[in-house]
Structure formats: C-alpha cells, structure tokens
Design a protein around this motif. Structure first.
Motif, PDB file in Angstrom:
ATOM      1  N   MET A  42      -7.092 -12.245  19.463  1.00 16.18           N
ATOM      2  CA  MET A  42      -6.992 -10.968  18.786  1.00 16.18           C
ATOM      3  C   MET A  42      -8.371 -10.403  18.451  1.00 16.18           C
ATOM      4  O   MET A  42      -8.628  -9.249  18.699  1.00 16.18           O
ATOM      5  N   VAL A  43      -9.201 -11.223  17.865  1.00 14.54           N
ATOM      6  CA  VAL A  43     -10.525 -10.743  17.472  1.00 14.54           C
ATOM      7  C   VAL A  43     -11.363 -10.433  18.706  1.00 14.54           C
ATOM      8  O   VAL A  43     -12.198  -9.532  18.669  1.00 14.54           O
ATOM      9  N   ASP A  44     -11.118 -11.133  19.809  1.00  9.95           N
ATOM     10  CA  ASP A  44     -11.842 -10.827  21.039  1.00  9.95           C
ATOM     11  C   ASP A  44     -11.561  -9.402  21.505  1.00  9.95           C
ATOM     12  O   ASP A  44     -12.456  -8.732  22.013  1.00  9.95           O
ATOM     13  N   ALA A  45     -10.330  -8.934  21.336  1.00  9.72           N
ATOM     14  CA  ALA A  45      -9.999  -7.557  21.708  1.00  9.72           C
ATOM     15  C   ALA A  45     -10.786  -6.572  20.859  1.00  9.72           C
ATOM     16  O   ALA A  45     -11.296  -5.565  21.361  1.00  9.72           O
ATOM     17  N   PHE A  46     -10.911  -6.859  19.576  1.00 14.75           N
ATOM     18  CA  PHE A  46     -11.680  -5.994  18.676  1.00 14.75           C
ATOM     19  C   PHE A  46     -13.161  -6.034  19.043  1.00 14.75           C
ATOM     20  O   PHE A  46     -13.818  -4.994  19.121  1.00 14.75           O
ATOM     21  N   ARG A  47     -13.685  -7.226  19.293  1.00 16.42           N
ATOM     22  CA  ARG A  47     -15.095  -7.369  19.661  1.00 16.42           C
ATOM     23  C   ARG A  47     -15.380  -6.622  20.959  1.00 16.42           C
ATOM     24  O   ARG A  47     -16.374  -5.908  21.075  1.00 16.42           O
ATOM     25  N   THR A  48     -14.506  -6.773  21.934  1.00 14.18           N
ATOM     26  CA  THR A  48     -14.670  -6.068  23.201  1.00 14.18           C
ATOM     27  C   THR A  48     -14.648  -4.557  22.991  1.00 14.18           C
ATOM     28  O   THR A  48     -15.450  -3.838  23.583  1.00 14.18           O
ATOM     29  N   HIS A  49     -13.755  -4.098  22.134  1.00 12.78           N
ATOM     30  CA  HIS A  49     -13.673  -2.671  21.834  1.00 12.78           C
ATOM     31  C   HIS A  49     -14.976  -2.174  21.212  1.00 12.78           C
ATOM     32  O   HIS A  49     -15.486  -1.114  21.571  1.00 12.78           O
ATOM     33  N   ILE A  50     -15.552  -2.947  20.305  1.00 18.14           N
ATOM     34  CA  ILE A  50     -16.822  -2.567  19.684  1.00 18.14           C
ATOM     35  C   ILE A  50     -17.933  -2.510  20.718  1.00 18.14           C
ATOM     36  O   ILE A  50     -18.718  -1.565  20.748  1.00 18.14           O
ATOM     37  N   MET A  51     -17.995  -3.516  21.573  1.00 12.13           N
ATOM     38  CA  MET A  51     -19.052  -3.576  22.577  1.00 12.13           C
ATOM     39  C   MET A  51     -18.946  -2.422  23.573  1.00 12.13           C
ATOM     40  O   MET A  51     -19.955  -1.907  24.033  1.00 12.13           O
ATOM     41  N   GLN A  52     -17.721  -2.007  23.894  1.00 17.12           N
ATOM     42  CA  GLN A  52     -17.539  -0.935  24.873  1.00 17.12           C
ATOM     43  C   GLN A  52     -17.826   0.429  24.278  1.00 17.12           C
ATOM     44  O   GLN A  52     -18.400   1.288  24.938  1.00 17.12           O
ATOM     45  N   THR A  53     -17.417   0.663  23.032  1.00 19.71           N
ATOM     46  CA  THR A  53     -17.560   1.997  22.460  1.00 19.71           C
ATOM     47  C   THR A  53     -18.899   2.202  21.767  1.00 19.71           C
ATOM     48  O   THR A  53     -19.375   3.330  21.682  1.00 19.71           O
ATOM     49  N   LYS A  54     -19.489   1.146  21.227  1.00 15.11           N
ATOM     50  CA  LYS A  54     -20.760   1.181  20.505  1.00 15.11           C
ATOM     51  C   LYS A  54     -20.696   1.997  19.220  1.00 15.11           C
ATOM     52  O   LYS A  54     -21.566   1.930  18.399  1.00 15.11           O
ATOM     53  N   GLU A  55     -19.686   2.798  19.049  1.00 12.80           N
ATOM     54  CA  GLU A  55     -19.552   3.610  17.841  1.00 12.80           C
ATOM     55  C   GLU A  55     -18.090   3.633  17.448  1.00 12.80           C
ATOM     56  O   GLU A  55     -17.245   4.059  18.208  1.00 12.80           O
ATOM     57  N   LEU A  56     -17.794   3.162  16.246  1.00 12.24           N
ATOM     58  CA  LEU A  56     -16.409   3.085  15.806  1.00 12.24           C
ATOM     59  C   LEU A  56     -15.934   4.352  15.111  1.00 12.24           C
ATOM     60  O   LEU A  56     -14.759   4.550  14.915  1.00 12.24           O
ATOM     61  N   GLY A  57     -16.841   5.210  14.724  1.00 11.47           N
ATOM     62  CA  GLY A  57     -16.430   6.422  14.031  1.00 11.47           C
ATOM     63  C   GLY A  57     -16.236   6.157  12.554  1.00 11.47           C
ATOM     64  O   GLY A  57     -16.697   5.171  12.001  1.00 11.47           O
ATOM     65  N   THR A  58     -15.504   7.054  11.902  1.00 14.14           N
ATOM     66  CA  THR A  58     -15.356   6.953  10.462  1.00 14.14           C
ATOM     67  C   THR A  58     -14.050   6.316  10.029  1.00 14.14           C
ATOM     68  O   THR A  58     -13.883   6.003   8.861  1.00 14.14           O
TER      69      THR A  58
ATOM     70  N   ILE B 293      -5.051  -1.814  18.293  1.00 15.54           N
ATOM     71  CA  ILE B 293      -5.364  -2.363  19.613  1.00 15.54           C
ATOM     72  C   ILE B 293      -4.303  -3.403  19.947  1.00 15.54           C
ATOM     73  O   ILE B 293      -4.134  -4.374  19.210  1.00 15.54           O
ATOM     74  N   GLY B 294      -3.599  -3.199  21.024  1.00 16.47           N
ATOM     75  CA  GLY B 294      -2.640  -4.189  21.510  1.00 16.47           C
ATOM     76  C   GLY B 294      -1.548  -4.557  20.533  1.00 16.47           C
ATOM     77  O   GLY B 294      -1.189  -5.715  20.423  1.00 16.47           O
ATOM     78  N   GLY B 295      -1.018  -3.616  19.801  1.00 17.81           N
ATOM     79  CA  GLY B 295       0.074  -3.895  18.878  1.00 17.81           C
ATOM     80  C   GLY B 295      -0.353  -4.489  17.546  1.00 17.81           C
ATOM     81  O   GLY B 295       0.485  -4.820  16.719  1.00 17.81           O
ATOM     82  N   CYS B 296      -1.647  -4.644  17.337  1.00 17.61           N
ATOM     83  CA  CYS B 296      -2.166  -5.162  16.064  1.00 17.61           C
ATOM     84  C   CYS B 296      -3.029  -4.103  15.405  1.00 17.61           C
ATOM     85  O   CYS B 296      -3.641  -3.276  16.077  1.00 17.61           O
ATOM     86  N   SER B 297      -3.073  -4.146  14.102  1.00 16.73           N
ATOM     87  CA  SER B 297      -3.945  -3.251  13.347  1.00 16.73           C
ATOM     88  C   SER B 297      -5.156  -4.035  12.884  1.00 16.73           C
ATOM     89  O   SER B 297      -5.032  -5.141  12.357  1.00 16.73           O
ATOM     90  N   PHE B 298      -6.325  -3.474  13.102  1.00 20.22           N
ATOM     91  CA  PHE B 298      -7.584  -4.075  12.681  1.00 20.22           C
ATOM     92  C   PHE B 298      -8.156  -3.209  11.571  1.00 20.22           C
ATOM     93  O   PHE B 298      -8.466  -2.041  11.782  1.00 20.22           O
ATOM     94  N   PHE B 299      -8.289  -3.766  10.383  1.00 24.42           N
ATOM     95  CA  PHE B 299      -8.942  -3.089   9.269  1.00 24.42           C
ATOM     96  C   PHE B 299     -10.323  -3.703   9.169  1.00 24.42           C
ATOM     97  O   PHE B 299     -10.452  -4.919   9.119  1.00 24.42           O
ATOM     98  N   TYR B 300     -11.356  -2.877   9.131  1.00 20.49           N
ATOM     99  CA  TYR B 300     -12.685  -3.461   9.114  1.00 20.49           C
ATOM    100  C   TYR B 300     -13.619  -2.727   8.163  1.00 20.49           C
ATOM    101  O   TYR B 300     -13.420  -1.564   7.828  1.00 20.49           O
ATOM    102  N   MET B 301     -14.622  -3.477   7.730  1.00 23.66           N
ATOM    103  CA  MET B 301     -15.725  -2.942   6.948  1.00 23.66           C
ATOM    104  C   MET B 301     -16.994  -3.477   7.599  1.00 23.66           C
ATOM    105  O   MET B 301     -17.049  -4.642   8.003  1.00 23.66           O
ATOM    106  N   ARG B 302     -17.992  -2.633   7.684  1.00 16.93           N
ATOM    107  CA  ARG B 302     -19.272  -3.076   8.223  1.00 16.93           C
ATOM    108  C   ARG B 302     -20.275  -3.138   7.084  1.00 16.93           C
ATOM    109  O   ARG B 302     -20.481  -2.163   6.366  1.00 16.93           O
TER     110      ARG B 302
END
Length: 69
Positions: A1-17, A23-32
C-alpha cells in the motif's frame, strides 16, 4: 500500500494542497514535515479530523521527549 503512495509521490513530484489521496481503493492521509511524510492508510470510511489530530498529538509528544545523546 505504501509503495503505491511512494510511487505516486515520485511520479508527480508535487502533491498539491489536498492532504488526502485516493489510490487503489485506499485513502492516504498525509502530512509533510520537512522531508518526512507521515502517512495514514485506511481502506474504509475514517474520521479524517480524528486521524490528523492523532498524528499531531503523537508528533508533539515525540518533540517533547528529551533527546538521547
């Protein structure tokens, strides 16, 4: 699951606001914080406010601990 999020970060480089990503039926809540992402992953309906409150409280607790030297 976290690999999907990591891959998404690496591909987009910008997560927005929006701190929630679906992603893939899961919700990722994050803070940087600096270069560290704190991620909560849920596959069901979750109370986002409680999840973020929990993360903030744990982060504050960790900051209050004395450093081990």
């Amino acid at each position: 699951m976290v690999d999907a999020f990591r891959t998404h970060i690496m591909q987009t480089k910008e997560l927005g606001t929006c701190p929630v990503k679906q992603i893939g039926g899961c919700s990722f809540f994050y803070m940087r914080i600096s270069n560290v992402y704190i991620v909560i992953v849920v596959s069901s309906n979750a109370n986002v406010a409680c999840a973020f409150k929990f993360v903030v409280e744990v982060f504050n607790l960790l900051l209050s601990l004395p450093l081990i030297r």
